[in-house]
Write a protein that holds these residues in place. Structure first.
Motif, short mmCIF file in Angstrom:
data_model
loop_
_atom_site.label_atom_id
_atom_site.label_comp_id
_atom_site.label_asym_id
_atom_site.label_seq_id
_atom_site.Cartn_x
_atom_site.Cartn_y
_atom_site.Cartn_z
N ARG A 183 0.84 -1.20 0.00
CA ARG A 183 0.00 0.00 0.00
C ARG A 183 0.87 1.24 0.00
O ARG A 183 1.81 1.34 0.79
CB ARG A 183 -0.91 0.03 1.24
CG ARG A 183 -1.92 -1.10 1.31
CD ARG A 183 -2.92 -0.87 2.42
NE ARG A 183 -3.76 -2.03 2.65
CZ ARG A 183 -4.75 -2.08 3.53
NH1 ARG A 183 -5.00 -1.01 4.29
NH2 ARG A 183 -5.48 -3.15 3.69
N LYS A 213 -3.12 5.50 0.34
CA LYS A 213 -4.07 4.47 0.75
C LYS A 213 -3.97 4.20 2.25
O LYS A 213 -4.97 3.92 2.91
CB LYS A 213 -3.83 3.19 -0.04
CG LYS A 213 -4.19 3.32 -1.52
CD LYS A 213 -4.01 2.00 -2.25
CE LYS A 213 -4.40 2.12 -3.71
NZ LYS A 213 -4.23 0.84 -4.45
N ASN A 240 -7.23 4.63 4.59
CA ASN A 240 -7.88 3.36 4.91
C ASN A 240 -7.43 2.68 6.19
O ASN A 240 -8.09 1.75 6.65
CB ASN A 240 -7.68 2.36 3.74
CG ASN A 240 -8.33 2.83 2.45
OD1 ASN A 240 -9.42 3.39 2.49
ND2 ASN A 240 -7.66 2.61 1.34
#
Length: 368
Positions: free
Chosen positions: A198, A202, A206
């Protein structure tokens, strides 16, 4: 932003900065980052630091010149003359008194010379140079402000965001900082498994652990590790250094402490002296596919003394064919691996990985 008084600054310093209790004088000082009007000051050599009396000292030339002042040096009297906005300032090495247009201003500690640079107490910046000062204890950062900055134009760490001349992979990051070059963003990511990696954007959007409070903790640990890692001296290094390095790292046993102690012995026998620093960047964090996080740093280091070019820093990836010159500054960017062995809410537990390396994924070049 209001100006902080000396008493408040020192109280925060004492609460926020961990100090080794055992033989602390043998450890390198805590290095301090300086952000001026949203842009980090990249000192070419001498770094701001916290001394043994818990006072923050900054290299006066670089800070004063960044504030638009002219700085000189009078060798015979060991005096630093500074001129700025109609003010004539004089500061003598070893004195805790600054002379401003003939008027004396008492400081909390004296100006000192270290490594050929003059350092002044932080109070000098606020009371003599007239800037507003804020202290971020968890990341050992001084924020100096001469003008108001819009929250829309800065990140949570007071750094200016830029919207032009963006790096090719700008979409990988939540924002791009004004004081970082594109090459730092475009450095290749560490090897990873693509299915679970990631990028920073992101992670921020998240992963619930990516809060300022947690990232401040990670940066504090990484800066503490870097201050030890890149500053060794065979004349003073001892077991307090080994234990301090070990404390910054994620461990399941004391096995690595034995290896760190062996490195301490090697430093002494190989007469190693290294000076340097690293600056972690909170918006440049990457997750590889194996559960580890990598925070990108800018680093600078100098190899002062050694007999053999072997294991000059505690790093299993230290290049075997190294040909570093003595007393030459090198700088670059690197991804420093950080891990945790805690599941669930792991945010406060992330530490430097036992396999962290300056050379596993980096750029490095001699400073011209």
């Amino acid at each position: 932003m209001r100006k902080w008084t000396l008493a408040v600054l020192m109280a925060i310093l004492l609460v926020s900065i961990p100090v080794a209790s055992a033989n602390a004088s043998s450890l390198p000082p805590t290095f301090v980052s300086v952000v001026l009007d949203g842009k980090k000051i990249w000192f070419p050599d001498a770094q701001a630091y916290i001394d043994a009396n818990q006072r923050t000292l900054v290299p006066v030339r670089f800070v004063a010149e960044s504030l638009g002042a002219k700085v000189g040096w009078e060798g015979k009297s060991r005096t630093v003359p500074i001129s700025r906005d109609g003010q004539d300032i004089s500061l003598a090495i070893g004195s805790a008194t600054a002379i401003v247009n003939g008027k004396q201003i008492e400081l909390d500690t004296q100006a000192v010379m270290t490594g050929g640079r003059t350092f002044v107490p932080l109070r000098f910046v606020s009371e003599v140079l007239g800037a507003e000062v804020k202290w971020e204890g968890k990341t050992a950062t001084v924020l100096i402000q001469t003008k108001e900055l819009s929250e829309a134009d800065t990140d949570e760490w007071g750094r200016l965001i830029r919207k032009t001349n963006l790096p090719k992979n700008a979409a990988d990051y939540p924002y791009i900082l004004a004081d970082l070059p594109n090459e730092m963003y475009e450095l290749a990511y560490p090897y990873s498994e693509p299915t679970d990696r990631r990028v920073t954007a992101k992670l921020y959007s998240n992963v619930p652990e990516f809060t300022k409070a947690n990232i401040d903790i990670w940066m504090g640990r990484l800066k503490a590790f870097g201050g030890l890692w890149l500053n060794v001296d065979y004349r003073s290094i001892d077991d307090a250094w080994a234990q301090a390095v070990f404390a910054t790292k994620m461990q399941n046993s004391n096995a690595e402490l034995k290896y760190i102690r062996k490195y301490v012995d090697w430093v002494k026998s190989n007469k190693i002296q290294v000076a340097g620093y690293l600056e972690p960047e909170p918006s440049l964090i990457y997750k590889d596919g194996f559960g580890s996080y990598h925070m990108r740093v800018k680093f600078r280091l100098k190899f002062i003394s050694f007999d053999k070019q072997e294991r000059l820093i505690y790093d299993e990836w230290f290049p075997q064919n190294a040909r570093f010159e003595k007393n030459v500054w090198y700088e670059g960017y690197s991804d420093i691996k950080m891990t945790t062995n805690v599941g669930g809410d792991w945010g406060s537990t992330l530490k430097v990985s036992p396999t962290a390396s300056l050379f596993n994924n980096q750029t490095i070049s001699k400073v011209e």
